[in-house]
Design a protein around this motif. Structure first.
Motif, PDB file in Angstrom:
ATOM      1  N   PRO A  55     -26.839  68.377   7.847  1.00 22.00           N
ATOM      2  CA  PRO A  55     -25.688  68.176   8.741  1.00 22.00           C
ATOM      3  C   PRO A  55     -25.948  68.773  10.114  1.00 22.00           C
ATOM      4  O   PRO A  55     -26.781  69.670  10.284  1.00 22.00           O
ATOM      5  N   LYS A  56     -25.210  68.287  11.103  1.00 23.77           N
ATOM      6  CA  LYS A  56     -25.363  68.766  12.477  1.00 23.77           C
ATOM      7  C   LYS A  56     -25.228  70.287  12.538  1.00 23.77           C
ATOM      8  O   LYS A  56     -24.212  70.835  12.095  1.00 23.77           O
ATOM      9  N   THR A  57     -26.248  70.940  13.078  1.00 22.81           N
ATOM     10  CA  THR A  57     -26.279  72.402  13.114  1.00 22.81           C
ATOM     11  C   THR A  57     -26.895  72.879  14.426  1.00 22.81           C
ATOM     12  O   THR A  57     -27.949  72.390  14.833  1.00 22.81           O
ATOM     13  N   THR A  81     -32.517  96.254  19.695  1.00 22.87           N
ATOM     14  CA  THR A  81     -32.540  97.629  19.187  1.00 22.87           C
ATOM     15  C   THR A  81     -31.157  98.271  19.242  1.00 22.87           C
ATOM     16  O   THR A  81     -30.903  99.258  18.546  1.00 22.87           O
ATOM     17  N   ASP A  82     -30.247  97.703  20.057  1.00 20.74           N
ATOM     18  CA  ASP A  82     -28.915  98.291  20.200  1.00 20.74           C
ATOM     19  C   ASP A  82     -27.781  97.401  19.695  1.00 20.74           C
ATOM     20  O   ASP A  82     -26.700  97.907  19.384  1.00 20.74           O
ATOM     21  N   ALA A  83     -27.997  96.101  19.655  1.00 19.60           N
ATOM     22  CA  ALA A  83     -26.905  95.198  19.288  1.00 19.60           C
ATOM     23  C   ALA A  83     -27.458  93.860  18.816  1.00 19.60           C
ATOM     24  O   ALA A  83     -28.628  93.531  19.049  1.00 19.60           O
ATOM     25  N   VAL A  84     -26.590  93.093  18.141  1.00 16.75           N
ATOM     26  CA  VAL A  84     -26.936  91.761  17.643  1.00 16.75           C
ATOM     27  C   VAL A  84     -25.997  90.745  18.282  1.00 16.75           C
ATOM     28  O   VAL A  84     -24.775  90.925  18.306  1.00 16.75           O
ATOM     29  N   LEU A  85     -26.578  89.684  18.796  1.00 17.87           N
ATOM     30  CA  LEU A  85     -25.803  88.614  19.413  1.00 17.87           C
ATOM     31  C   LEU A  85     -25.824  87.376  18.531  1.00 17.87           C
ATOM     32  O   LEU A  85     -26.888  86.972  18.048  1.00 17.87           O
ATOM     33  N   GLU A  86     -24.664  86.784  18.301  1.00 16.22           N
ATOM     34  CA  GLU A  86     -24.535  85.556  17.520  1.00 16.22           C
ATOM     35  C   GLU A  86     -24.022  84.441  18.425  1.00 16.22           C
ATOM     36  O   GLU A  86     -23.053  84.628  19.168  1.00 16.22           O
ATOM     37  N   TYR A  87     -24.660  83.285  18.331  1.00 14.92           N
ATOM     38  CA  TYR A  87     -24.335  82.125  19.162  1.00 14.92           C
ATOM     39  C   TYR A  87     -24.187  80.956  18.192  1.00 14.92           C
ATOM     40  O   TYR A  87     -25.156  80.460  17.647  1.00 14.92           O
ATOM     41  N   ARG A  88     -22.944  80.518  17.963  1.00 16.99           N
ATOM     42  CA  ARG A  88     -22.708  79.463  16.978  1.00 16.99           C
ATOM     43  C   ARG A  88     -21.855  78.356  17.584  1.00 16.99           C
ATOM     44  O   ARG A  88     -20.821  78.618  18.194  1.00 16.99           O
ATOM     45  N   THR A  89     -22.311  77.123  17.382  1.00 18.10           N
ATOM     46  CA  THR A  89     -21.626  75.960  17.934  1.00 18.10           C
ATOM     47  C   THR A  89     -21.178  75.036  16.807  1.00 18.10           C
ATOM     48  O   THR A  89     -21.944  74.774  15.873  1.00 18.10           O
ATOM     49  N   ASP A  90     -19.945  74.555  16.884  1.00 14.35           N
ATOM     50  CA  ASP A  90     -19.491  73.495  15.987  1.00 14.35           C
ATOM     51  C   ASP A  90     -20.118  72.207  16.509  1.00 14.35           C
ATOM     52  O   ASP A  90     -19.581  71.536  17.395  1.00 14.35           O
ATOM     53  N   PHE A  91     -21.262  71.873  15.955  1.00 15.10           N
ATOM     54  CA  PHE A  91     -22.072  70.785  16.510  1.00 15.10           C
ATOM     55  C   PHE A  91     -21.547  69.404  16.124  1.00 15.10           C
ATOM     56  O   PHE A  91     -22.138  68.392  16.494  1.00 15.10           O
ATOM     57  N   SER A  92     -20.423  69.363  15.431  1.00 18.66           N
ATOM     58  CA  SER A  92     -19.827  68.069  15.094  1.00 18.66           C
ATOM     59  C   SER A  92     -19.387  67.320  16.353  1.00 18.66           C
ATOM     60  O   SER A  92     -19.174  66.106  16.312  1.00 18.66           O
ATOM     61  N   VAL A  93     -19.253  68.024  17.490  1.00 17.44           N
ATOM     62  CA  VAL A  93     -18.832  67.372  18.734  1.00 17.44           C
ATOM     63  C   VAL A  93     -19.956  66.537  19.350  1.00 17.44           C
ATOM     64  O   VAL A  93     -19.700  65.720  20.242  1.00 17.44           O
ATOM     65  N   TRP A  94     -21.186  66.751  18.926  1.00 17.82           N
ATOM     66  CA  TRP A  94     -22.319  66.011  19.487  1.00 17.82           C
ATOM     67  C   TRP A  94     -22.198  64.531  19.182  1.00 17.82           C
ATOM     68  O   TRP A  94     -21.774  64.167  18.097  1.00 17.82           O
ATOM     69  N   PRO A  95     -22.522  63.631  20.134  1.00 22.16           N
ATOM     70  CA  PRO A  95     -23.314  63.842  21.353  1.00 22.16           C
ATOM     71  C   PRO A  95     -22.510  64.089  22.630  1.00 22.16           C
ATOM     72  O   PRO A  95     -23.014  63.820  23.722  1.00 22.16           O
ATOM     73  N   ASP A  96     -21.297  64.584  22.524  1.00 22.55           N
ATOM     74  CA  ASP A  96     -20.517  64.913  23.725  1.00 22.55           C
ATOM     75  C   ASP A  96     -20.988  66.266  24.259  1.00 22.55           C
ATOM     76  O   ASP A  96     -20.471  67.318  23.881  1.00 22.55           O
ATOM     77  N   ALA A  97     -21.974  66.239  25.137  1.00 14.69           N
ATOM     78  CA  ALA A  97     -22.575  67.475  25.635  1.00 14.69           C
ATOM     79  C   ALA A  97     -21.570  68.341  26.382  1.00 14.69           C
ATOM     80  O   ALA A  97     -21.667  69.572  26.365  1.00 14.69           O
ATOM     81  N   ARG A  98     -20.597  67.721  27.023  1.00 19.55           N
ATOM     82  CA  ARG A  98     -19.619  68.501  27.777  1.00 19.55           C
ATOM     83  C   ARG A  98     -18.687  69.303  26.868  1.00 19.55           C
ATOM     84  O   ARG A  98     -18.014  70.223  27.334  1.00 19.55           O
ATOM     85  N   ALA A  99     -18.658  68.953  25.569  1.00 17.29           N
ATOM     86  CA  ALA A  99     -17.778  69.659  24.629  1.00 17.29           C
ATOM     87  C   ALA A  99     -18.461  70.844  23.962  1.00 17.29           C
ATOM     88  O   ALA A  99     -17.809  71.594  23.234  1.00 17.29           O
ATOM     89  N   SER A 132     -30.384  71.073  13.824  1.00 14.95           N
ATOM     90  CA  SER A 132     -30.556  69.933  12.924  1.00 14.95           C
ATOM     91  C   SER A 132     -29.616  68.809  13.325  1.00 14.95           C
ATOM     92  O   SER A 132     -28.493  69.056  13.780  1.00 14.95           O
ATOM     93  N   LEU A 133     -30.088  67.591  13.140  1.00 20.12           N
ATOM     94  CA  LEU A 133     -29.304  66.417  13.497  1.00 20.12           C
ATOM     95  C   LEU A 133     -29.738  65.259  12.604  1.00 20.12           C
ATOM     96  O   LEU A 133     -30.855  64.771  12.721  1.00 20.12           O
ATOM     97  N   PRO A 134     -28.863  64.839  11.685  1.00 23.22           N
ATOM     98  CA  PRO A 134     -29.245  63.755  10.787  1.00 23.22           C
ATOM     99  C   PRO A 134     -29.154  62.400  11.481  1.00 23.22           C
ATOM    100  O   PRO A 134     -28.455  62.245  12.484  1.00 23.22           O
ATOM    101  N   GLY A 135     -29.860  61.443  10.956  1.00 27.79           N
ATOM    102  CA  GLY A 135     -29.806  60.099  11.517  1.00 27.79           C
ATOM    103  C   GLY A 135     -30.681  59.156  10.732  1.00 27.79           C
ATOM    104  O   GLY A 135     -31.468  59.567   9.873  1.00 27.79           O
ATOM    105  N   ARG A 136     -30.524  57.869  11.010  1.00 24.43           N
ATOM    106  CA  ARG A 136     -31.342  56.865  10.346  1.00 24.43           C
ATOM    107  C   ARG A 136     -32.768  56.917  10.891  1.00 24.43           C
ATOM    108  O   ARG A 136     -32.976  57.103  12.086  1.00 24.43           O
TER     109      ARG A 136
END
Length: 324
Positions: free
Chosen positions: A232-234, A242-260, A151-155
């Motif tokens: 809000p930015k998400t 079947t064996d494990a769960v992977l979580e991938y979470r980003t503090d997207f407040s750094v956007w639009p700095d893709a390198r961060a 998600s990314l809010p904007g005008r």
């Protein structure tokens, strides 16, 4: 040897692509946008010529490729014009608004013998590459479910192309969620079927501001991709195996700095942190584009990958609004 390119479009994201092109060793020779004042100002910042027309930009003798950072519904016309002049094409995602337009782009570039590369950069992040390796190694067992949100809010003023249903069908899923669609396909393989629901909940714009797309993979796995223009930015993903769960979470407040993004991302497998290398996704894809210009070869995210991701969103949109 640096490859000369023309940058078409001079908005906020074009500035980010220009910076990434510099890091990637591409030489921006000229730029074009319809607004003369904006293109002159952009050219002065980037240090390139300002072409008076699209044709002038494409026909510059030092230009070998084009970077299209323009509205979705202009991609096909611009890409085909570039291909006819023998210019290699990098186009920001989505490849186009419609599958016929995307197919025309692919055909034109194939007939001209030039590269068509689509800017699906998020699969190149360090956390995404590490996840791909974990899935391939079987660290999760067999992946059965995936959840992803972007998600990314904007005008959204009425005159903005992103605010118009005709120019941006699927709204936040076409512009944002499609990143996750491409990444999930790169991890889990082809999608056989998609369905969707879209709604205008909190904006006066013509476009839907929230959406949900479900994916059925050929592997049997199921996924849901959600996105909003008013939350809000998400940025987050979860894979359940079947064996494990992977979580991938980003503090997207750094956007639009893709390198961060990688530095702001936490990756865990069954709650245990997973290390990964940070990567410059935008420079990486443009390094590859430069290599395709100089040496030939197929890019990682070419026409077929761009069309596969687009097909998921188009199918979901068409199904959601089909007469009962």
């Amino acid at each position: 040897m640096s490859a000369g390119v023309a940058l078409i479009g001079t908005g906020m994201w074009a500035a980010r692509i220009a910076e990434a092109a510099r890091r990637a060793g591409l030489h921006i020779v000229t730029c074009f946008a319809r607004d003369a004042e904006r293109r002159r100002a952009f050219a002065a910042r980037v240090g390139c010529a300002a072409a008076g027309t699209l044709d002038e930009a494409l026909e510059h003798p030092a230009v070998k490729g084009v970077l299209l950072v323009t509205p979705n519904d202009t991609h096909a016309e611009q890409a085909i014009a570039a291909a006819r002049r023998g210019r290699h094409v990098f186009v920001e995602k989505p490849i186009a608004n419609t599958l016929p337009a995307a197919e025309r782009m692919a055909d034109a570039c194939a007939q001209a013998g030039v590269t068509l590369m689509v800017g699906h950069a998020f699969r190149r992040l360090g956390a995404a590459r590490r996840t791909a390796a974990l899935v391939a190694e079987g660290a999760l067992g067999r992946v059965v479910l995936a959840e992803a949100t972007f998600s990314l809010p904007g005008r959204l003023p009425p005159h903005a192309w992103r605010a118009q249903r005709e120019r941006n069908p699927g709204g936040p899923l076409m512009q944002l969620g499609i990143h996750h669609v491409d990444t999930l396909i790169s991890w889990l393989g082809p999608v056989q079927r998609s369905t969707g629901r879209f709604a205008r909940v909190a904006t006066e714009a013509d476009i839907d501001d929230a959406g949900v797309v479900t994916l059925e993979f050929a592997s049997g796995a199921l996924a849901v991709v959600t996105g909003s223009y008013v939350s809000p930015k998400t940025l987050a993903l979860r894979l359940q195996g079947t064996d494990a769960v992977l979580e991938y979470r980003t503090d997207f407040s750094v956007w639009p700095d893709a390198r961060a993004l990688d530095a702001a991302t936490t990756l865990t497998l069954d709650g245990r942190p997973v290390a990964f290398a940070e990567r410059d996704m935008l420079a990486e894809e443009l390094v590859e584009f430069g290599r395709c210009i100089r040496e030939g070869g197929a890019p990682e995210t070419g026409a077929s990958e761009g069309i596969a991701a687009l097909r998921v969103i188009v199918e979901a949109v068409e199904g959601a609004w089909a007469p009962a």
